[in-house]
Write a protein that holds these residues in place. Structure first.
Motif, short mmCIF file in Angstrom:
data_model
loop_
_atom_site.label_atom_id
_atom_site.label_comp_id
_atom_site.label_asym_id
_atom_site.label_seq_id
_atom_site.Cartn_x
_atom_site.Cartn_y
_atom_site.Cartn_z
N GLN A 28 0.83 -1.19 0.00
CA GLN A 28 0.00 0.00 0.00
C GLN A 28 0.86 1.25 0.00
N LEU A 29 0.43 2.20 -0.79
CA LEU A 29 1.19 3.44 -0.90
C LEU A 29 1.30 4.16 0.43
N ASP A 30 0.20 4.16 1.20
CA ASP A 30 0.22 4.86 2.49
C ASP A 30 1.32 4.31 3.40
N SER A 31 1.46 2.99 3.43
CA SER A 31 2.46 2.37 4.30
C SER A 31 3.87 2.77 3.88
N ARG A 32 4.12 2.73 2.61
CA ARG A 32 5.46 3.08 2.13
C ARG A 32 5.78 4.55 2.39
N ILE A 33 4.78 5.40 2.20
CA ILE A 33 5.02 6.82 2.42
C ILE A 33 5.30 7.10 3.88
N LEU A 34 4.53 6.50 4.77
CA LEU A 34 4.74 6.74 6.20
C LEU A 34 6.12 6.25 6.64
N ILE A 35 6.54 5.06 6.18
CA ILE A 35 7.88 4.56 6.53
C ILE A 35 8.97 5.45 5.94
N THR A 36 8.73 5.92 4.73
CA THR A 36 9.72 6.79 4.09
C THR A 36 9.83 8.11 4.84
N ILE A 37 8.70 8.65 5.29
CA ILE A 37 8.73 9.89 6.08
C ILE A 37 9.50 9.67 7.37
N SER A 38 9.29 8.53 8.01
CA SER A 38 10.04 8.21 9.23
C SER A 38 11.54 8.11 8.94
N ASN A 39 11.88 7.48 7.82
CA ASN A 39 13.29 7.39 7.44
C ASN A 39 13.89 8.77 7.18
N LEU A 40 13.11 9.65 6.55
CA LEU A 40 13.59 11.02 6.32
C LEU A 40 13.82 11.75 7.63
N ASN A 41 12.94 11.53 8.58
CA ASN A 41 13.14 12.15 9.89
C ASN A 41 14.43 11.65 10.55
#
Length: 859
Positions: free
Chosen positions: A640-653
């Motif tokens: 799911q796109l939402d899951s990948r985006i949330l993990i990617t945002i966490s990685n960016l943080n």
């Protein structure tokens, strides 16, 4: 002499020696003689009268014997010693005519009281008496029993003359020869010299042969100061033979330099007509070039065979999953001491090890051959090993041919140039870049999968280039210790500079290329200690930091700046600006590429992401459908796109707060360059990417609530002017808030730190949607105004934890909008109406506290 007299003499002789015949056959001791013999010898007396037998046998010898027994032999005691000394039992021991005569006993009995001086006088008297008696005996028996002996002696004397005379003549000749040899003794070496030289040469004793030859020359000069005999061909031939053999040994490369120097000095001692030093240098020069060329050919052929092997060619077709897995294994073990052993079976590693072995072999060969050659050349150029010249005898300085000096420098330069060209071709022009150039040529064929065309990766390349550049640098620094002159060392410095730059180019290029596709190594495995981010972030830090250290190692590795400089263990060479700038640019570009990859990874098509990761997964990675941590039931659907985006945002943080800051500090510490401006720009890019991802997520999550609010406010059949007083919150607001509950649950599962940020943003978006809708309502009556106020207060109180100045500001604008559109009918008690509205609001919140408990602020 009459026969009667002869008979009497014979009788007396037999009587004196107690013999029965002149020629006795056996010896008879005195103890074995008849008693009458002893009686006669002792001169026994009977009442002072001599018996007829005694008188008949009495003779001169008897008288002498009797007197010698009674008279002191030394002449010191007067009278009869037998009576004066009272001798009885020891008479036979002190009788000089007895075999049992004991001189010690005689002296003890007769001369116990005599002084030393008296004894000395007695000895002299005894010697004189014995000489007289000896003469008397000789007169008595001269011819007795000696006639036959005399005849034998005369015959022997004649024969002796026959034998001895020639010997005496020979002896005379020998004495003459000995005298002559004595005169020639100083020149004996010269006469034996030919045979001695031949024997020494045959046994390989060339030093001994040279010493003997030089001695012969000195002897020859002494013997013939003005001319040289013509018969010296043997010596000259021996000298020529020694010279030939020593020259041949000078051409044998396996002999040590000390042996070469001994041979050179030996040839000088033999007055060689050629220059043995130059002969040795020339031979060694040709051999060094030959052995270096052969060794280089062997090493390059080995590498080329490995590159053409079936195993290596098949490895080029390795699947993407296989390469991803191998890359992670390499990156995880690159700092281990067992790194080479762990991957020794990999075709790529075999090729790199062969290249490194070739570099090491050529470097060791140079360091083994060049020092001795330079030592001999230096001694030759400084005149320390040549034959002493006339000018040196006058000035003390040996003059060397300037042309020879130039040639020596040229030979050293040519050896160094050969090593430099071999290293350049092996490391710059062919072996290292060959596959890389092929990759560049083929890259246009598949822009979508550029990494699939190249087996080598930046980590493996950086590791082995580091080993190689260290080996070459150590060799160059060791050569620098030889203090080469004539520009030879400048060749190595130039080579080292080109190798360093080329290695930086290679690693930076591989570094940048791998950074562009690094997102393919994301397998969505969550960290154990921080489940909001994946292992991918740490993997990138390890990759980026290793490439940085490797590139700067090539740029800063020490090499002498001048020919006369001496390396210091704790000082690195000044890094050229272009080197540092190249590393800095690649460092930043790789970071930007990695960030772009994150965004690409987050927005990638779900099916393609699924296909890639199923192919690219490695042992131990979790499946795409679920990510489980420990024994918990945490499940994330990364399709799911939402899951990948949330993990990617966490990685960016994580990148913003930890990783990028560490990398910038590493770069500043390593390269001693400030990265403040670059870091600021980089953070801005991170924030932009974060905003892109976050806004995309919020926008999609706001769609549901926005549609519900719009439909409810504008198209839900509510007449805001004529509506009755509110009895509860409309369903559209409940449904809108329930959509946020779903979002809250999703974010809490994947990235809990993002909950507050996301809900605050959603609250603002809901408020904006409400504002837009209420702005479209032309007028509100008492009931409509109270209903709109109730729903805004319900939304605001339910999401009070996520209120922000922005949401508060929008809410106040909404109230103002409603107030302006409100048309009062007059006579309303607003204060009472608002009190009643609060009770309805409280009842609504109480009724929905279970549904919206997730929005409640934790105690």
């Amino acid at each position: 002499m009459s026969s009667a007299i002869k008979d009497i003499q014979e009788i007396e002789l037999l009587r004196h020696y107690h013999l029965d015949k002149v020629n006795p056959d056996t010896w008879v001791d005195e103890e074995d003689l008849p008693s009458w013999v002893h009686d006669d010898d002792i001169n026994t007396e009977h009442d002072g009268q001599t018996t007829p037998r005694d008188r008949r046998n009495y003779s001169t010898d008897d008288e002498t014997s009797t007197l010698s027994e009674q008279v002191d032999l030394l002449g010191l005691v007067k009278g009869n010693i037998l009576k004066s000394k009272n001798v009885r039992g020891d008479a036979h021991l002190i009788s000089s005519t007895q075999k049992s005569f004991n001189p010690q006993r005689y002296l003890y009995v007769v001369h116990a009281d005599s002084s030393y001086d008296d004894l000395c006088v007695g000895v002299d008297q005894l010697k004189a008496s014995m000489d007289q008696r000896s003469s008397a005996l000789k007169v008595l028996a001269q011819d007795w029993g000696t006639q036959r002996l005399n005849s034998i002696l005369r015959e022997s004397y004649g024969k002796a003359h026959e034998v001895i005379n020639p010997l005496l003549e020979r002896r005379e000749k020998i004495e003459k020869l000995r005298s002559t040899v004595g005169l020639l003794e100083p020149y004996r070496l010269f006469f034996n010299l030919p045979n001695t030289l031949q024997e020494s040469i045959k046994q390989g004793k060339y030093q001994q042969a040279a010493r003997d030859y030089n001695k012969g020359k000195v002897l020859l000069a002494q013997a013939f100061p003005t001319s040289t005999p013509s018969g010296l061909s043997n010596d000259n031939a021996s000298s020529s033979l020694i010279e030939t053999k020593r020259k041949s040994q000078l051409e044998e490369p396996w002999r040590g330099m000390e042996e070469h120097e001994r041979n050179i000095r030996l040839l000088f001692e033999l007055d060689t007509t050629t220059d043995p030093v130059w002969h040795c240098l020339s031979s060694q020069f040709r051999w060094i070039k030959k052995i270096m060329a052969e060794s280089y050919d062997e090493q390059t052929i080995l590498v080329e065979e490995l590159r053409k092997s079936e195993e290596y060619l098949q490895s080029l077709n390795l699947t993407m999953s296989g390469r991803t897995d191998l890359f992670k294994q390499i990156l995880g073990a690159v700092n281990s001491n067992e790194f080479e052993n762990m991957f020794a079976k990999e075709p790529e590693v075999k090729v790199w090890l062969a290249i490194y072995a070739g570099v090491k072999t050529l470097s060791e060969l140079l360091l083994r051959l060049l020092p001795d050659f330079w030592k001999l050349a230096t001694a030759y150029m400084e005149g320390k090993i040549q034959k002493v010249q006339t000018q040196k005898r006058r000035t003390g300085v040996n003059v060397v041919d300037p042309q020879r000096v130039v040639q020596c420098h040229e030979m050293v330069k040519e050896i160094v140039e050969l090593y430099s060209s071999q290293m350049s071709f092996m490391l710059i022009d062919s072996l290292v870049l060959e596959p890389h150039e092929k990759h560049n040529d083929q890259q246009g064929e598949d822009q979508e999968h550029p990494e699939a065309l190249r087996r080598e990766n930046s980590v493996m390349t950086a590791f082995f280039l580091g080993k190689i550049v260290t080996e070459v640098s150590n060799c160059v620094n060791d050569v620098n210790g030889l203090s080469l002159r004539g520009g030879a060392f400048l060749i190595l410095m130039d080579m080292m500079q080109r190798i360093r730059w080329k290695f930086i180019e290679i690693v930076c290029e591989y570094w940048g290329e791998d950074a562009k596709v690094f997102y393919r190594h994301e397998d969505w495995t969550l960290q154990t200690e921080n489940s909001q981010i994946t292992l991918f972030v740490g993997l990138f830090y390890q990759f980026h930091e290793y490439c940085l250290r490797s590139a700067y190692k090539y740029a800063s590795i020490w090499t002498a700046a001048t020919e006369d400089s001496v390396p210091s263990d704790d000082v690195l060479a000044v890094v050229p600006v272009q080197f540092t700038e190249k590393v800095r640019k690649t460092f930043l570009d790789a970071l930007y590429s990695f960030l772009d990859g994150l965004v690409h990874l987050a927005f990638a098509d779900a099916e393609r992401t699924n296909s890639h990761n199923q192919d690219g997964g490695h042992a131990g990675a979790v499946s795409l459908d679920t990510l489980q941590e420990g024994r918990g039931a945490k499940t994330i659907d990364i399709t799911q796109l939402d899951s990948r985006i949330l993990i990617t945002i966490s990685n960016l943080n994580e990148l913003r707060s930890v990783t990028i800051s560490k990398l910038l500090k590493d770069f500043e510490r390593t390269c001693t360059i400030s990265m403040a401006d670059d870091g600021k720009t980089l953070m801005e890019v991170v924030d932009q990417l974060d905003s892109i991802l976050f806004d995309d997520y919020i926008k999609r999550k706001t769609v549901v609530a926005s549609r519900l609010l719009t439909d409810g406010i504008l198209y839900g059949g509510i007449d805001w002017y004529s509506a009755s007083k509110p009895t509860g919150v409309n369903s559209y607001m409940y449904e809108a808030l329930l959509s946020l509950v779903v979002v809250h649950a999703q974010i809490s599962e994947i990235a809990p730190p993002l909950v507050s940020r996301a809900l605050s943003a959603l609250l603002v978006n809901m408020a904006q949607d409400c504002l837009k809708c209420f702005q479209q309502v032309e007028r509100f009556g008492m009931g409509g105004m109270l209903q709109a106020t109730l729903e805004m207060e319900f939304m605001n109180h339910t999401l009070s934890q996520y209120q922000t100045p922005s949401s508060d500001e929008i809410l106040q604008i909404i109230y103002g909008t409603i107030d302006r559109a409100y048309q009062s009918e007059g006579g309303e008690n607003l204060q009472a109406e608002m009190a009643a509205l609060k009770k309805v609001l409280s009842d609504a919140r109480r009724a929905t506290q279970i549904q919206f408990m997730c929005f409640k602020k934790p105690k």
